[in-house]
Design a protein around this motif. Sequence first.
Motif, PDB file in Angstrom:
ATOM      1  N   GLU A 151     -25.458 -15.263   1.381  1.00  0.00           N
ATOM      2  CA  GLU A 151     -24.985 -15.426   0.005  1.00  0.00           C
ATOM      3  C   GLU A 151     -25.764 -16.566  -0.635  1.00  0.00           C
ATOM      4  O   GLU A 151     -26.184 -17.494   0.060  1.00  0.00           O
ATOM      5  CB  GLU A 151     -23.496 -15.778   0.004  1.00  0.00           C
ATOM      6  CG  GLU A 151     -22.622 -14.727   0.646  1.00  0.00           C
ATOM      7  CD  GLU A 151     -21.183 -15.212   0.856  1.00  0.00           C
ATOM      8  OE1 GLU A 151     -20.966 -16.437   0.986  1.00  0.00           O
ATOM      9  OE2 GLU A 151     -20.293 -14.357   0.899  1.00  0.00           O
TER      10      GLU A 151
ATOM     11  N   TRP B   8     -26.130 -19.027  -4.507  1.00  0.00           N
ATOM     12  CA  TRP B   8     -25.671 -19.415  -5.829  1.00  0.00           C
ATOM     13  C   TRP B   8     -26.819 -20.157  -6.471  1.00  0.00           C
ATOM     14  O   TRP B   8     -27.452 -21.011  -5.837  1.00  0.00           O
ATOM     15  CB  TRP B   8     -24.466 -20.354  -5.730  1.00  0.00           C
ATOM     16  CG  TRP B   8     -23.302 -19.732  -5.047  1.00  0.00           C
ATOM     17  CD1 TRP B   8     -22.229 -19.139  -5.644  1.00  0.00           C
ATOM     18  CD2 TRP B   8     -23.072 -19.630  -3.635  1.00  0.00           C
ATOM     19  NE1 TRP B   8     -21.358 -18.670  -4.688  1.00  0.00           N
ATOM     20  CE2 TRP B   8     -21.844 -18.960  -3.439  1.00  0.00           C
ATOM     21  CE3 TRP B   8     -23.776 -20.028  -2.496  1.00  0.00           C
ATOM     22  CZ2 TRP B   8     -21.322 -18.695  -2.188  1.00  0.00           C
ATOM     23  CZ3 TRP B   8     -23.264 -19.761  -1.247  1.00  0.00           C
ATOM     24  CH2 TRP B   8     -22.043 -19.104  -1.098  1.00  0.00           C
TER      25      TRP B   8
ATOM     26  N   ARG C 259     -26.762 -18.958 -14.969  1.00  0.00           N
ATOM     27  CA  ARG C 259     -26.301 -19.107 -13.588  1.00  0.00           C
ATOM     28  C   ARG C 259     -26.237 -17.725 -12.959  1.00  0.00           C
ATOM     29  O   ARG C 259     -26.124 -16.731 -13.672  1.00  0.00           O
ATOM     30  CB  ARG C 259     -24.907 -19.751 -13.537  1.00  0.00           C
ATOM     31  CG  ARG C 259     -24.874 -21.182 -14.017  1.00  0.00           C
ATOM     32  CD  ARG C 259     -23.453 -21.724 -14.134  1.00  0.00           C
ATOM     33  NE  ARG C 259     -22.710 -20.992 -15.160  1.00  0.00           N
ATOM     34  CZ  ARG C 259     -21.648 -20.213 -14.923  1.00  0.00           C
ATOM     35  NH1 ARG C 259     -21.166 -20.061 -13.711  1.00  0.00           N
ATOM     36  NH2 ARG C 259     -21.051 -19.577 -15.911  1.00  0.00           N
TER      37      ARG C 259
ATOM     38  N   THR D  14     -25.304 -15.427  -8.944  1.00  0.00           N
ATOM     39  CA  THR D  14     -25.016 -15.338  -7.515  1.00  0.00           C
ATOM     40  C   THR D  14     -25.881 -14.218  -6.948  1.00  0.00           C
ATOM     41  O   THR D  14     -26.321 -13.321  -7.681  1.00  0.00           O
ATOM     42  CB  THR D  14     -23.529 -15.038  -7.235  1.00  0.00           C
ATOM     43  OG1 THR D  14     -23.181 -13.795  -7.850  1.00  0.00           O
ATOM     44  CG2 THR D  14     -22.628 -16.153  -7.760  1.00  0.00           C
TER      45      THR D  14
END
Length: 177
Positions: free
Chosen positions: A42, A44, A57, A59
């Motif tokens: 994962e 970010w 932003r 993910t």
Amino acid sequence: MRRPPLLAMVALLAGCAGPAVSDYAANRPLLDPGQFFLGKTEAWGMFQDRQGRLVKRFTVAMDGERRGDEIVLNERFQYSDGTRQQRVWRLQPLGGGRWRGQAADVVGEAQGEAAGNALRWRYTLRLPVDGKEYDVQFDDWMFLQDDNSLLNRATMSKFGFPLGEVTLFFRKPESAR
């Protein structure tokens, strides 16, 4: 005497500046991209413009699998404005810490080099912006912090002029450890 154009001089100087991957050869833990990106990861991140303003932003959910000599890395991006994107990398070790990578929106091949806890990728990415596409150069540095955490900072430029930076934090989920 003819002087070289200013643009060419700026690009030449920009290419000479900065650290080399070999500067990190003694750093630990060792980053093996072929191992770190296997399975689920994962991330970010954020994109900042050249003035440091936060633009977007995001993910990323990633799945990596070994296929023969390659690592196939499927990245799925979710951006703060609701848009989504997918990129599938095909990463190949070349020996001596060198790597090459290919993806549909990468122009040519990405060239990678790993040493110690560091990995540096250099490539041109074709980015869609407001219905147009732009070829943008990436200088992408990754640093392994521990066996499950990786920091990534990439500078983006066009014709040697900075456009902004991408910062990412990668983490292997609990189930993948």
